[in-house]
Write an enzyme that holds these catalytic residues in place. Sequence first.
Site, mmCIF file in Angstrom:
data_model
loop_
_atom_site.group_PDB
_atom_site.id
_atom_site.type_symbol
_atom_site.label_atom_id
_atom_site.label_comp_id
_atom_site.label_asym_id
_atom_site.label_seq_id
_atom_site.Cartn_x
_atom_site.Cartn_y
_atom_site.Cartn_z
ATOM 1 N N GLY A 98 -36.170 103.795 3.189
ATOM 2 C CA GLY A 98 -36.224 103.936 4.645
ATOM 3 C C GLY A 98 -37.193 105.020 5.086
ATOM 4 O O GLY A 98 -38.404 104.826 5.144
ATOM 5 N N CYS B 37 -23.679 101.403 10.052
ATOM 6 C CA CYS B 37 -24.101 102.151 11.243
ATOM 7 C C CYS B 37 -23.141 103.302 11.545
ATOM 8 O O CYS B 37 -21.937 103.102 11.651
ATOM 9 C CB CYS B 37 -24.185 101.204 12.442
ATOM 10 N N ASN C 264 -29.777 103.138 -2.246
ATOM 11 C CA ASN C 264 -30.465 103.602 -1.034
ATOM 12 C C ASN C 264 -30.108 105.065 -0.733
ATOM 13 O O ASN C 264 -28.958 105.459 -0.839
ATOM 14 C CB ASN C 264 -30.048 102.698 0.141
ATOM 15 N N ASP D 192 -32.698 108.792 0.207
ATOM 16 C CA ASP D 192 -33.521 109.912 -0.263
ATOM 17 C C ASP D 192 -34.570 109.540 -1.302
ATOM 18 O O ASP D 192 -34.818 110.301 -2.243
ATOM 19 C CB ASP D 192 -32.633 111.045 -0.815
HETATM 20 C C1 LIG Z 1 -34.722 105.204 12.667
HETATM 21 C C2 LIG Z 1 -33.724 104.563 11.749
HETATM 22 C C3 LIG Z 1 -33.156 103.350 12.091
HETATM 23 C C4 LIG Z 1 -32.241 102.730 11.233
HETATM 24 N N1 LIG Z 1 -31.741 101.494 11.562
HETATM 25 C C5 LIG Z 1 -30.959 100.839 10.661
HETATM 26 C C6 LIG Z 1 -30.522 99.506 10.894
HETATM 27 O O1 LIG Z 1 -30.815 98.907 11.921
HETATM 28 N N2 LIG Z 1 -29.745 98.911 9.943
HETATM 29 C C7 LIG Z 1 -29.372 99.559 8.787
HETATM 30 O O2 LIG Z 1 -28.675 98.970 7.953
HETATM 31 N N3 LIG Z 1 -29.767 100.809 8.547
HETATM 32 C C8 LIG Z 1 -30.561 101.454 9.435
HETATM 33 N N4 LIG Z 1 -31.008 102.711 9.149
HETATM 34 C C9 LIG Z 1 -30.624 103.320 7.870
HETATM 35 C C10 LIG Z 1 -31.644 103.001 6.797
HETATM 36 O O3 LIG Z 1 -31.730 101.620 6.581
HETATM 37 C C11 LIG Z 1 -31.275 103.705 5.474
HETATM 38 O O4 LIG Z 1 -30.040 103.216 5.032
HETATM 39 C C12 LIG Z 1 -31.179 105.219 5.613
HETATM 40 O O5 LIG Z 1 -32.257 105.733 6.358
HETATM 41 C C13 LIG Z 1 -31.125 105.892 4.249
HETATM 42 O O6 LIG Z 1 -32.263 105.579 3.484
HETATM 43 P P1 LIG Z 1 -33.524 106.611 3.359
HETATM 44 O O7 LIG Z 1 -32.976 107.902 2.792
HETATM 45 O O8 LIG Z 1 -34.466 105.915 2.439
HETATM 46 O O9 LIG Z 1 -34.040 106.817 4.728
HETATM 47 C C14 LIG Z 1 -31.873 103.362 10.015
HETATM 48 C C15 LIG Z 1 -32.445 104.590 9.679
HETATM 49 C C16 LIG Z 1 -33.359 105.198 10.516
HETATM 50 C C17 LIG Z 1 -33.963 106.513 10.098
#
Ligand SMILES: Cc1cc2nc3c(=O)[nH]c(=O)nc-3n(C[C@H](O)[C@H](O)[C@H](O)COP(=O)(O)O)c2cc1C
Length: 382
Positions: free
Chosen positions: A238, A111, A214, A216
């Site tokens: 995500g 976080c 993880n 992009d």
């Molecule tokens: C709206 C939002 C809420 C998120 N909440 C969490 C969370 O509660 N726990 C966590 O480990 N990552 C959280 N993330 C991060 C995502 O799990 C992920 O690591 C991040 O978005 C990068 O992956 P992506 O490029 O596929 O989005 C959050 C991301 C977004 C956009």
Amino acid sequence: MSSTAAPLPGLTLGSLHVDTPVVLAPMAGITNAAYRRLCAEQGAGLYVCEMITSRGLVEGDQHTKDMLVFDDLETIRSVQLYGSDPVYVGKAAEILCAEYGVAHIDLNFGCPVPKVTRKGGGGALPWKRGLLAEILEAAVAAATPYDVPVTMKTRKGIDDDHLTYLDAGRIAQEAGCAAIALHGRTVAQAYSGAADWDAIAALVDHVDIPVLGNGDIWEAADAVRMVEETGAAGVVVGRGCLGRPWLFRDLAAAFAGERVATLPRLGEVTAMMRRHAELLCHHLGEERGCKEFRKHVTWYLKGFAAGGEMRRSLGLVDSLAALDRLLADLDPDEPFPVRELGAPRGRQGSPRDRVALPEGWLDDADGSGCHVQEDADETTGG
Ligand SMILES: Cc1cc2nc3c(=O)[nH]c(=O)nc-3n(C[C@H](O)[C@H](O)[C@H](O)COP(=O)(O)O)c2cc1C
């Protein structure tokens, strides 16, 4: 669009096996029971619950309990836990296994929210290697009698000068974690810039446990490319699936060796919107369900011609009947806006000059036995 390639195996995390090496990234405010069900209806994968706090769970906080809801059809209960105190984390893991029948626990150490890192939590915590080990060991000790695998999810580090992911990988492995997921950004980057897939490859080289990559993944082809380029055992997706649950259909197909890019017409998108709203209302009641649905509207309609007035009305929708009336005014034959393929969606933001940390945090990189304040109502996450 479709062609064939060699099939890749599924994902094994300790005693747990899923047919597709794809994990829905925990996203606070998004990955509730309704959204997980919606995505799971598209294809196999591991669908992780929104983050809950160890303290909230141990202290019986109502909001935490309300988040620990599973759909009837959710056969694999996977929960992300936040915690900075080994005792709370151990007790929370025990509760999840004994009372909630979970099959997988993920621990969040990524976080970037200042409110969390300022106290030494989230993405700041892995700097304290000793404390990280204590937390992971407590969770593994509690979950092992139930044969429940524990994984950790983290970022590259606090910033480029304070990287933690390689040590975190080694510590996770020594603590008995079943896998480590790496978001290829530092806390300082938040969601800006590009995810560093080379770091994912470096972690794969560094540890023997499975690494989940993880960052992009916007299309199924990106996921396959990430696995091929980094050697990751699977991917965590995500923002790419926001307003596009059918991405899980494409991902399942891609990992089965088929290259598919679903290009739904607006009529199919509105059917998906209706399904999403319906599931939210089923789990939360109509009023709250519709309110929760509003935040998804712009993601679903991204790139489609729906005008400002329509978007505004959908952003205020308060019943399924009203939703149906509005969706009926959209042109079902409008083709999918292909220019959106591969384009980033969801939060991006800008990098931070300085990560908020407790006074003197960087002076000691062990922190065994150190106390990091954890609030029961922490709801941010990633
Ligand atoms: C709206 C939002 C809420 C998120 N909440 C969490 C969370 O509660 N726990 C966590 O480990 N990552 C959280 N993330 C991060 C995502 O799990 C992920 O690591 C991040 O978005 C990068 O992956 P992506 O490029 O596929 O989005 C959050 C991301 C977004 C956009």
